[in-house]
Enzyme design. Sequence first.
Site, short mmCIF file in Angstrom:
data_model
loop_
_atom_site.label_atom_id
_atom_site.label_comp_id
_atom_site.label_asym_id
_atom_site.label_seq_id
_atom_site.Cartn_x
_atom_site.Cartn_y
_atom_site.Cartn_z
CG ASP A 1 -2.18 0.83 0.99
OD1 ASP A 1 -3.21 0.57 1.62
OD2 ASP A 1 -2.12 1.78 0.17
CD GLU B 1 -6.72 5.67 2.90
OE1 GLU B 1 -6.51 6.05 1.76
OE2 GLU B 1 -5.82 5.22 3.63
C1 GLC Z 1 -4.40 4.31 0.05
C2 GLC Z 1 -5.30 3.15 0.37
C3 GLC Z 1 -5.42 2.15 -0.73
C4 GLC Z 1 -5.25 2.82 -2.09
C5 GLC Z 1 -3.84 3.38 -2.16
C6 GLC Z 1 -3.60 4.13 -3.47
O1 GLC Z 1 -3.66 4.68 1.17
O2 GLC Z 1 -5.04 2.45 1.58
O3 GLC Z 1 -6.71 1.53 -0.61
O4 GLC Z 1 -5.46 1.88 -3.13
O5 GLC Z 1 -3.53 4.23 -1.07
O6 GLC Z 1 -4.40 5.25 -3.56
#
Ligand code: GLC
Length: 615
Positions: free
Chosen positions: A308, A505
């Site tokens: 991530d 988030e």
């Molecule tokens: C974010 C998220 C993830 C996402 C990634 C790219 O922090 O946790 O779900 O796909 O970054 O945007």
Amino acid sequence: MTSTKLAARLVALLALGAALYVPGASGSAGTAADTAAYRDPSLPVSDRVDDLLSRMSLDEKIGQMTQAERSALDPQSDLATYRIGSVLSGGGSAPADNTAAGWADTYDSFQRTALSTPLGIPMIYGADAVHGHNNVYGATIFPHNIGLGATRDPALVNRIGEVTAEEVSGTGIDWTFGPCVCVARNDRWGRTYESFGEDPEIPSAMTSIVDGFQGATLGGPTSILATAKHYVGDGGTEGGVDQGDTRVSEAELRAIHLPPFQAAVERGVGSVMISFSSWNGEKVHGHRYLINDVLKEELGFTGFVISDWAGIDQIDGQPGFTGAEVATAINAGIDMIMVPYDYQQFISLLRAEVEAGQVPMARIDDANRRILTKKFELGLFERPFTDRSYTPSVGSQAHRDLAREAVRESQVLLKNNDDALPLSKSSDKIFVAGKNADDIGNQSGGWTISWQGSSGDITPGTTVLEGIRDTVSPGTTVTYDREGQGIDGSYESAVAVVGETPYAEGEGDRPGGLGLDAADLATLSRLEESGVPLIVVLISGRPMDIATEIDGWDALVTAWLPGTEGQGVADVLFGDHNPTGKLPMTWMREAGQQPINVGDGKPALFEYGYGLDYG
Ligand code: GLC
């Protein structure tokens, strides 16, 4: 020019060409690379991968394991200079021209840069198309996953995947960071709305969207790579804290959080994204047992694993990332690192770890094999640029019609005293109130145009109020006032559209209460005092704490986060669609019960699976 001079010139040119020849070089006509096996689509993908790997330097292999954020690639030529294999747009990271054509132009520009390298390996571009192609202005925005879970309709969700893949393909993008197959166990979690449900049965069933995204096989005209995320246990953290610690036995982790990933792997999902969260105190980003042993060996996942956003930075609990963290993550089984900014540092650290023997070359080759296999299967070597025939599909009426159907099916009728619903289209006077009645941004939620989403007229669509106005007869008066000012006994019914404003988030974590805000409570109180039959429509990313208010309401529909097609809500309010939605989450009596889930014996306000219809 005399023939002697011409011959001499020819010899000189041939000598220069020989000096410049790089095994595997491509691009310029007539080099051996243009006839290299990896460029031959008639060969099996595994043979093409073997041939390409044999031509790649360590730096070229490390570059394929590097993903950089679009905005970080400055100059853009860094993509070629560092042989970077992947670009992403983080939430809301859009080109200046945030239109479908603007995205396609940006994609093609990055791809041309990537193809300018000696081996001409195309880059793969990922973005979060998690409820439609939601970064793109004008795209169709579908209900968030919690609403799709309420439909209990995997075939519909598959179709949503197909349509989303068309819109994503029309902008050039090859890869969506979705679906989130998280199993949200505590509604305080800011990502509850990204979950299809609190029990693994619904997220597992809704992996049908993977087939929609990827097609029967990768390589179709609109195939995009899907990502099952976030592996594993992100929805089970203590207190519903985003990126927190999931303290459960392995048996519970396997029973609750693993099944949707198994289902996605069985469907051939192309990538898996690792969760920021920890399992019993150990960061999953460094968890060799969970990634290598369980995901890759036990479940047989053959795609590639991506971290991530800056996820490896968290492994040692200190800011930034170190060579040790890089080695830990790669050796644990992560194949591509979403760096996303310090790509030069990442590349040099990984090179040093390989040269120091901390990361085996076999691991580097395995990661490259996984990544390159997906690039070949997607057809990126043959069709590296945007297929502009799909660009007009972005936000098309046909796509919006599907989204409206999804909105209809996601509505859950929780209360309907004295058949307050359905409303009559020939009512004389209807009063509409609430901050979420006329707000595309609020009804779409997070991950819409921007990362966090925002209130207001952020993208084309139909608000719930507009849907109501478009449904009633010409003789019906529809009065809207956000606070309910002006309500009186002359109205036959009052519709209050209330709930949450956008978040994403951890910004959406609610360690405190889960109740309605003061503005909504004041609006509802004003409407209740009028004595007019009160229909409440809740626009929210999760169940809310409403048990002490609901007695004053005549009817309650939870609309979740419906996206751009608010007409679907009106379709249910006026009976054009008999409500069929069923709760994908247990509805608490009060926030202190969290976590509260099906089967735990706690007394719910509404049980998992509850939903009324119009009889
Ligand atoms: C974010 C998220 C993830 C996402 C990634 C790219 O922090 O946790 O779900 O796909 O970054 O945007």
